[in-house]
Design a protein around this motif. Sequence first.
Motif, PDB file in Angstrom:
ATOM      1  N   HIS A   1      -7.803   1.548 -27.915  1.00 42.98           N
ATOM      2  CA  HIS A   1      -6.725   0.801 -27.695  1.00 42.98           C
ATOM      3  C   HIS A   1      -6.129   1.114 -26.216  1.00 42.98           C
ATOM      4  N   GLY A   2      -5.890   0.135 -25.476  1.00 46.73           N
ATOM      5  CA  GLY A   2      -5.081   0.434 -24.233  1.00 46.73           C
ATOM      6  C   GLY A   2      -3.881  -0.736 -24.137  1.00 46.73           C
ATOM      7  N   LYS A   3      -2.995  -0.320 -23.254  1.00 41.70           N
ATOM      8  CA  LYS A   3      -1.798  -1.343 -23.145  1.00 41.70           C
ATOM      9  C   LYS A   3      -2.243  -2.484 -22.536  1.00 41.70           C
ATOM     10  N   THR A   4      -3.190  -2.508 -21.641  1.00 44.12           N
ATOM     11  CA  THR A   4      -3.708  -3.461 -20.694  1.00 44.12           C
ATOM     12  C   THR A   4      -5.139  -3.838 -21.036  1.00 44.12           C
ATOM     13  N   ASP A   5      -5.680  -4.782 -20.767  1.00 45.41           N
ATOM     14  CA  ASP A   5      -7.380  -5.065 -20.976  1.00 45.41           C
ATOM     15  C   ASP A   5      -8.147  -3.979 -20.051  1.00 45.41           C
ATOM     16  N   ALA A   6      -7.349  -3.606 -18.748  1.00 49.92           N
ATOM     17  CA  ALA A   6      -8.033  -2.733 -18.148  1.00 49.92           C
ATOM     18  C   ALA A   6      -7.869  -1.235 -18.416  1.00 49.92           C
TER      19      ALA A   6
END
Length: 725
Positions: free
Chosen positions: A36-41
């Motif tokens: 899991h990340g804050k952004t797609d990147a």
Amino acid sequence: MGSAHASTTASDAARWQQQAQAVTITRDDWGIAHVHGKTDADAVFGMVYAQAEDDFNRVETNYLNALGRLAEAEGEKAIWSDLRQKLFIDPVELKTLYAQSPGWLKSLMNAWADGLNYYLATHPHVHPRVITHYEPWMALSFSEGSIGGDIERVSLKQLQAFYGRDGDAPVPLAMAGAHPSWVEPTGSNGIAIAPRLTADGHALLLINPHTSFFFRSELQMTSDAGLDAYGAVTWGQFFVYQGFNHHIGWMHTSTGADVVDEFAETIVRKDGKLYYRYGKELRPVTERRITVPYRTKDGSKAERTFTAYFTHHGPIVRAADDGKGDGKWIAMALMNRPVPALEQSWLRTKAHDYASYMKVAELKANSSNNTLFADDKGEVAYLHPQFIPRRDDRFDYTQPVDGSNPATDWQGLTPLDQAPHVVNPPNGWVFNTNNWPYSAAGKYSPKKEDFPRYMDTFGENPRGLHAIRVLDGKDQFTRASLITAAFDSYLPAFARQIPILVADYDALPVHDPLRQKLAGPIAMLRQWDYRWGIASMPTSLAVFWGDTLWDEVRRVDTAEGLSIYDAMAEKAGPKARLGALSEAVDRLEKDFGHWGVAWGEINRFQRLTGDLVQPFDDSKPSIPVPFTSSRWGSLASFGAHRWPGTRRYYGTSGNSFVAVVEFGPKVSARAITAGGESGHPQSPHFNDEAERYTTGNLREVYYWPEQLKGHTEQVYHPGKGKNVL
């Protein structure tokens, strides 16, 4: 080959550490990464880092192949595969394409490179074979997740004959002494079932790629920006290739559509220069110098430089006669659209229904795959590839066409609605087994006569006939019953072939010596129900017979266009068929002491090391496998054969990942991966799925965050996890 830290700066390290803090990796009971990340990147950064943890060797090797740099690791034997790749993949061009890419895609490529470089920086004990620093543009070299890309259609032997020099070592064979029957048909199974045929009124999707084992990892990647894809990821790529999100699922099967063509160019030498005929004009042949570095036997570096030739159709890959005279040279035309391909591969994972999926498909940068689709609205579909060149159907594009005739040129791409496809058919199911599209929905399938010949080169196959058998007229499907269908044990190819063999035996003269020798085996086959099983002796006998006859028929000219199954049934003749059974009996008696041997005693799964090329050993532990090669129509595929020094058959390809997905209010799935998630023999997840894999006992997928509760082995930020080696 340099330090993994060679290109790392203080600003790089600070940026990586900051991004790592925005990423959480949760490993479940099976070692599968949920990133899991804050952004797609951020999610891309974390998921490629997790892949590197699981099997960095496979990640790097895929990019050595994709970039044409394998010879830098493996020496001269890989020069020709590298040259082949570099005819199509030019780093200078990829760097330009990267610079021109949309900002959102650049950010993903940047994160991909950063994730791999951060892995190397935090794992100094890992020594890359060649690539010590990843650059974002490199992601464009490997933008489509199929096994065996279009470029691999180019024959290395013929490429070497054209571009090589006297004294070059011959291109190494894949396996010395290999029999044709040892080559497992590649491809996959996909089935989508509409809600009206399911017990709970939810669409179902079977995802069942048939590839070499350990070719993909399994993971989930999510972000606060709405990403939530789960499925199979080809090592080193940053998108889920076959899988699902909480609205849709997509499954790719290798297509029989003709999307790679050869053009025979008429070469003319004039004033010391090369030209080729095109209509009434002479066009100059384009030349480009290509350098292929390689590692010598003593470990030092050397290189070969080639002058490569190109026409507007594509690179020259061989001479028509494999010579170097002034005759016809063969140019290869194929899809080479790295940016749209990478965009399509990523964006489809964020689609939320059929309409949004098709909007992404308009990028027309998928050449090698059919698609089976299902969603939580209850929509199901079969789609042909989106990159299909339009051509003049008067010409036979399965053979080289005349490049000097402008009428043979590609004429743009086929509009999506003009390719074979099926959406929400009345029968309620669609499928593909690498067969033609003309049985994808039973009687509601596209009609062959409505499409150009080049839309299919495969025809029907035994798995296609089998799929129809397990789907037609059935309803009340559940996840469990679809899994049962996917592992149905019927073998339609043998159901056709064995009665012919039995009739051959019955027609033997009374005193023919084969009557006595084959009496027992024929009696066993006569009573067989054509179903595989671990304890099944007829399966062993049939497979040994079928493999022997397959090899025999493959040596015979079948220019009249018969399929190998037709040739076995119609052309081989009683003498060859009975002779093959006699040989099979001899082989079983020699290797196992008797012709009556349980199939599970012969057919085995074994994983001893993390090597790319697996060793096999009869004296080491292995697990019985009940299903067979897909060539006999088994939907569950296990491509196995003898290996040097073994009597038993050990599998290396076939069912590599299996998932059944249900699109209810919350998506739910069961899945299995061959062996296990990790490529490290010391890991508990190296072989923890093997027993389930061999029995088709799929495990529950922990997809939603709440499903992970109670099934979490480890939670960490990249760079902070426990040492997995």
